[in-house]
Design a protein around this motif. Structure first.
Motif, PDB file in Angstrom:
ATOM      1  N   TYR A  45     102.217 -22.594 158.831  1.00  0.00           N
ATOM      2  CA  TYR A  45     101.493 -21.743 157.873  1.00  0.00           C
ATOM      3  C   TYR A  45     100.160 -22.399 157.477  1.00  0.00           C
ATOM      4  CZ  TYR A  45     101.074 -18.496 153.913  1.00  0.00           C
ATOM      5  OH  TYR A  45     100.666 -17.527 153.036  1.00  0.00           O
ATOM      6  N   ALA A 131     107.095 -27.851 159.666  1.00  0.00           N
ATOM      7  CA  ALA A 131     107.993 -26.866 159.040  1.00  0.00           C
ATOM      8  C   ALA A 131     109.437 -27.367 159.052  1.00  0.00           C
ATOM      9  CB  ALA A 131     107.879 -25.519 159.755  1.00  0.00           C
ATOM     10  N   GLY A 158     112.292 -16.740 152.604  1.00  0.00           N
ATOM     11  CA  GLY A 158     111.374 -16.782 153.757  1.00  0.00           C
ATOM     12  C   GLY A 158     112.128 -17.199 155.002  1.00  0.00           C
ATOM     13  N   ALA A 159     113.365 -16.685 155.126  1.00  0.00           N
ATOM     14  CA  ALA A 159     114.307 -17.248 156.097  1.00  0.00           C
ATOM     15  C   ALA A 159     113.888 -17.089 157.551  1.00  0.00           C
ATOM     16  CB  ALA A 159     115.684 -16.633 155.877  1.00  0.00           C
ATOM     17  N   SER A 160     113.106 -16.025 157.872  1.00  0.00           N
ATOM     18  CA  SER A 160     112.708 -15.847 159.278  1.00  0.00           C
ATOM     19  C   SER A 160     111.512 -16.706 159.657  1.00  0.00           C
ATOM     20  CB  SER A 160     112.327 -14.385 159.557  1.00  0.00           C
ATOM     21  OG  SER A 160     113.331 -13.529 159.135  1.00  0.00           O
ATOM     22  N   GLY A 162     109.200 -20.475 159.652  1.00  0.00           N
ATOM     23  CA  GLY A 162     109.475 -21.774 160.268  1.00  0.00           C
ATOM     24  C   GLY A 162     110.382 -22.650 159.427  1.00  0.00           C
ATOM     25  N   THR A 182     115.094 -12.320 153.446  1.00  0.00           N
ATOM     26  CA  THR A 182     113.983 -12.011 154.349  1.00  0.00           C
ATOM     27  C   THR A 182     113.389 -10.644 154.059  1.00  0.00           C
ATOM     28  OG1 THR A 182     113.328 -11.797 156.673  1.00  0.00           O
ATOM     29  CG2 THR A 182     115.553 -11.052 156.128  1.00  0.00           C
ATOM     30  N   GLY A 183     112.096 -10.522 154.334  1.00  0.00           N
ATOM     31  CA  GLY A 183     111.446  -9.218 154.268  1.00  0.00           C
ATOM     32  C   GLY A 183     111.646  -8.458 155.568  1.00  0.00           C
ATOM     33  N   VAL A 224     108.588 -19.820 149.472  1.00  0.00           N
ATOM     34  CA  VAL A 224     107.860 -18.603 149.109  1.00  0.00           C
ATOM     35  C   VAL A 224     107.116 -18.719 147.779  1.00  0.00           C
ATOM     36  CG1 VAL A 224     108.280 -16.199 148.474  1.00  0.00           C
ATOM     37  CG2 VAL A 224     109.356 -17.119 150.518  1.00  0.00           C
ATOM     38  N   LEU A 247     104.474 -21.545 149.347  1.00  0.00           N
ATOM     39  CA  LEU A 247     103.714 -20.607 148.514  1.00  0.00           C
ATOM     40  C   LEU A 247     103.400 -19.313 149.253  1.00  0.00           C
ATOM     41  CD1 LEU A 247     101.050 -21.222 150.196  1.00  0.00           C
ATOM     42  CD2 LEU A 247     100.490 -22.829 148.404  1.00  0.00           C
ATOM     43  N   GLN A 249     104.474 -16.391 149.087  1.00  0.00           N
ATOM     44  CA  GLN A 249     104.248 -15.235 148.199  1.00  0.00           C
ATOM     45  C   GLN A 249     103.132 -15.526 147.198  1.00  0.00           C
ATOM     46  OE1 GLN A 249     107.539 -14.037 145.666  1.00  0.00           O
ATOM     47  NE2 GLN A 249     106.669 -12.021 145.309  1.00  0.00           N
ATOM     48  N   ILE A 270     108.865 -30.604 146.885  1.00  0.00           N
ATOM     49  CA  ILE A 270     108.892 -31.223 148.222  1.00  0.00           C
ATOM     50  C   ILE A 270     107.476 -31.278 148.785  1.00  0.00           C
ATOM     51  CG2 ILE A 270     109.841 -31.054 150.568  1.00  0.00           C
ATOM     52  CD1 ILE A 270     111.969 -31.481 148.323  1.00  0.00           C
ATOM     53  N   GLU A 271     107.021 -32.466 149.111  1.00  0.00           N
ATOM     54  CA  GLU A 271     105.675 -32.683 149.672  1.00  0.00           C
ATOM     55  C   GLU A 271     105.853 -33.474 150.962  1.00  0.00           C
ATOM     56  OE1 GLU A 271     101.861 -33.884 150.711  1.00  0.00           O
ATOM     57  OE2 GLU A 271     103.463 -35.308 150.399  1.00  0.00           O
ATOM     58  N   VAL A 273     103.190 -34.121 153.456  1.00  0.00           N
ATOM     59  CA  VAL A 273     102.007 -34.692 154.127  1.00  0.00           C
ATOM     60  C   VAL A 273     101.922 -36.208 153.959  1.00  0.00           C
ATOM     61  CG1 VAL A 273      99.483 -34.612 154.286  1.00  0.00           C
ATOM     62  CG2 VAL A 273     100.765 -32.523 153.820  1.00  0.00           C
TER      63      VAL A 273
HETATM   64  P1  NDP Z   1     106.012 -19.141 157.943  1.00  0.00           P
HETATM   65  O1  NDP Z   1     104.912 -18.152 157.870  1.00  0.00           O
HETATM   66  O2  NDP Z   1     106.627 -19.437 159.267  1.00  0.00           O
HETATM   67  O3  NDP Z   1     107.199 -18.706 156.939  1.00  0.00           O
HETATM   68  C1  NDP Z   1     106.937 -18.145 155.681  1.00  0.00           C
HETATM   69  C2  NDP Z   1     107.900 -16.993 155.461  1.00  0.00           C
HETATM   70  O4  NDP Z   1     107.789 -16.581 154.094  1.00  0.00           O
HETATM   71  C3  NDP Z   1     107.578 -15.755 156.262  1.00  0.00           C
HETATM   72  O5  NDP Z   1     108.085 -15.814 157.566  1.00  0.00           O
HETATM   73  C4  NDP Z   1     108.275 -14.692 155.435  1.00  0.00           C
HETATM   74  O6  NDP Z   1     109.666 -14.742 155.731  1.00  0.00           O
HETATM   75  C5  NDP Z   1     108.084 -15.198 154.007  1.00  0.00           C
HETATM   76  N1  NDP Z   1     106.965 -14.526 153.326  1.00  0.00           N
HETATM   77  C6  NDP Z   1     105.699 -14.381 153.788  1.00  0.00           C
HETATM   78  N2  NDP Z   1     104.947 -13.696 152.899  1.00  0.00           N
HETATM   79  C7  NDP Z   1     105.771 -13.405 151.856  1.00  0.00           C
HETATM   80  C8  NDP Z   1     105.601 -12.698 150.630  1.00  0.00           C
HETATM   81  N3  NDP Z   1     104.425 -12.170 150.303  1.00  0.00           N
HETATM   82  N4  NDP Z   1     106.647 -12.594 149.809  1.00  0.00           N
HETATM   83  C9  NDP Z   1     107.853 -13.126 150.119  1.00  0.00           C
HETATM   84  N5  NDP Z   1     108.070 -13.789 151.279  1.00  0.00           N
HETATM   85  C10 NDP Z   1     107.051 -13.929 152.124  1.00  0.00           C
HETATM   86  O7  NDP Z   1     105.453 -20.477 157.282  1.00  0.00           O
HETATM   87  P2  NDP Z   1     106.065 -21.977 157.326  1.00  0.00           P
HETATM   88  O8  NDP Z   1     107.530 -21.902 157.455  1.00  0.00           O
HETATM   89  O9  NDP Z   1     105.263 -22.795 158.250  1.00  0.00           O
HETATM   90  O10 NDP Z   1     105.703 -22.454 155.845  1.00  0.00           O
HETATM   91  C11 NDP Z   1     106.331 -21.833 154.731  1.00  0.00           C
HETATM   92  C12 NDP Z   1     105.681 -22.250 153.433  1.00  0.00           C
HETATM   93  O11 NDP Z   1     105.976 -23.616 153.190  1.00  0.00           O
HETATM   94  C13 NDP Z   1     104.163 -22.125 153.410  1.00  0.00           C
HETATM   95  O12 NDP Z   1     103.740 -21.720 152.143  1.00  0.00           O
HETATM   96  C14 NDP Z   1     103.700 -23.544 153.692  1.00  0.00           C
HETATM   97  O13 NDP Z   1     102.414 -23.778 153.204  1.00  0.00           O
HETATM   98  C15 NDP Z   1     104.774 -24.333 152.986  1.00  0.00           C
HETATM   99  N6  NDP Z   1     104.956 -25.685 153.497  1.00  0.00           N
HETATM  100  C16 NDP Z   1     104.837 -26.721 152.618  1.00  0.00           C
HETATM  101  C17 NDP Z   1     105.041 -28.002 153.013  1.00  0.00           C
HETATM  102  C18 NDP Z   1     105.002 -29.090 152.003  1.00  0.00           C
HETATM  103  O14 NDP Z   1     104.743 -30.252 152.352  1.00  0.00           O
HETATM  104  N7  NDP Z   1     105.274 -28.794 150.756  1.00  0.00           N
HETATM  105  C19 NDP Z   1     105.313 -28.328 154.422  1.00  0.00           C
HETATM  106  C20 NDP Z   1     105.515 -27.159 155.264  1.00  0.00           C
HETATM  107  C21 NDP Z   1     105.313 -25.883 154.802  1.00  0.00           C
HETATM  108  P3  NDP Z   1     110.535 -13.404 155.906  1.00  0.00           P
HETATM  109  O15 NDP Z   1     109.773 -12.516 156.834  1.00  0.00           O
HETATM  110  O16 NDP Z   1     111.844 -13.873 156.459  1.00  0.00           O
HETATM  111  O17 NDP Z   1     110.657 -12.808 154.525  1.00  0.00           O
END
Ligand code: NDP
Length: 330
Positions: A45, A131, A158-160, A162, A182-183, A224, A247, A249, A270-271, A273
């Motif tokens: 993401y 992810a 956000g189950a579907s 990464g 999931t959406g 999310v 984040l 959403q 959870i961080e 980087v």
């Molecule tokens: P993905 O895009 O693969 O997964 C995010 C999922 O969130 C989507 O597939 C969808 O799942 C759901 N989603 C998207 N938009 C919305 C919305 N508006 N409302 C509700 N659900 C939504 O991203 P990643 O898995 O790569 O990353 C997920 C999040 O984690 C990102 O925000 C990313 O920045 C954060 N992250 C943070 C890290 C950290 O160090 N803290 C490290 C890695 C990621 P579905 O379709 O199943 O609903």
């Protein structure tokens, strides 16, 4: 001899950001003590945010994006690594202030590198990527907070995506009853194949949160944020824990203190980087032991370097299922 290699480069001129495929030489690389021949990267993401410029991920221009890389050490001035060693790198400012993984050659600091676990090929390590490594950091945090399968079910939002897909595979393998939110309810067969016991529509957690709701989850992995995270916290059982890493959403968190002071809920930030090295290595060791490789392969699609830009747009639009690996030879 001059070594030429392919990379993706982001440039910024005033307010205009451009992204192009370029050919570079070693002289173009940034400082570091280890040079890695990168075979694979991935699209997270955050990579979507960097490439599209939607959020200010990139701090320095021009920049090679890609927060993850895996490959083989080509040269090393650090005794910790020698040519031929297989390595991976997650985060540490790649794509922010240091050239990242969308480049066939990378020069980085030895401290940032993790030896590739023998259980994984470089492609599989990138199928996990930041992810999946973050999903494992969430699992470790829940375990530290004494969440166990005997305490009750877990929720993954956000189950579907990464983080979500890897979290579903991991927590079901560890014996938890997993509720996947999931959406994309059409992805129910995919999520059940990964190990979800129940799939619930995103809308169930998207409404205006109440301070407290019916107690449902012993633990939560949330990627999310916003109202979804607030609803997840409000519906966590007495003494439960919520790992918050994302984040998708929104950045806001409209929650009351009620779940914390009346139910003793823990909110675990959870961080990934700049996570300390021992925890990274622990996370990768646990991934090697607890992640079903067949499930990992089933959630992964492979693309070439030239497809990274369209993948960046797709991931922000919530159109990517599971994980994308970038094969740098393509
Ligand atoms: P993905 O895009 O693969 O997964 C995010 C999922 O969130 C989507 O597939 C969808 O799942 C759901 N989603 C998207 N938009 C919305 C919305 N508006 N409302 C509700 N659900 C939504 O991203 P990643 O898995 O790569 O990353 C997920 C999040 O984690 C990102 O925000 C990313 O920045 C954060 N992250 C943070 C890290 C950290 O160090 N803290 C490290 C890695 C990621 P579905 O379709 O199943 O609903």
């Amino acid at each position: 001899m001059t070594q030429r290699f392919k990379a993706v480069l982001i440039r910024k001129d005033g307010d205009t950001q451009t992204v192009e495929d370029v050919e570079l030489t070693q002289a173009d690389l940034m400082d570091g003590d280890v040079t890695v021949a990168v075979s694979h990267s991935t699209v997270n993401y955050k990579d979507g945010l960097a490439i599209t410029g939607r959020s200010p991920v990139v701090r320095k221009f021009p920049m090679i994006p890609g927060i993850d890389l895996a490959g083989v050490v080509q040269e090393s001035a650090n005794p910790a690594f020698k040519p031929g060693d297989k390595v991976l790198l997650n985060g540490y400012g790649l794509s922010e202030n240091h050239y990242g993984g969308y480049s066939q050659l990378a020069r980085v600091k030895a401290d940032w590198l993790v030896p590739l676990p023998g259980a994984f090929t470089p492609a599989q390590a990138m199928a996990i990527g930041t992810a999946g490594y973050t999903a494992m950091l969430c699992v470790l945090a829940l375990e530290d907070a004494r969440v166990t399968p005997a305490n009750g079910p877990v929720l993954i939002t956000g189950a579907s995506g990464g983080v979500g897909s890897v979290a579903v595979a991991l927590l079901s393998r560890l014996g938890y009853r997993v509720f996947a939110s999931t959406g994309r309810t059409e992805e129910e067969p995919y999520l059940k194949a990964l190990g979800a016991a129940e799939v619930i529509p995103r809308a169930e957690l998207a409404g205006d949160p109440r301070p407290l709701a019916k107690e449902r989850w012993a633990g939560v992995v949330d990627s999310v944020g916003s109202k979804t995270l607030a609803n997840a916290i409000a519906s966590t059982q007495y003494g439960g824990a919520v790992a918050a890493c994302g984040l998708a959403q929104g950045l806001d968190l409209p929650v009351s203190v009620a779940p914390f002071i009346l139910r003793g809920i823990s909110l675990l930030g959870i961080e990934s980087v700049y996570m300390r090295k021992e925890r990274r290595i622990q996370a990768w060791q646990r991934l090697a032991g607890d992640l079903d490789i067949k499930k990992l392969d089933s959630m992964t699609k492979t693309i070439g370097l030239s497809e990274v830009r369209s993948a960046a747009t797709d991931i922000l639009a919530g159109k990517v299922r599971g994980r994308l690996v970038v094969d740098l030879s393509k």
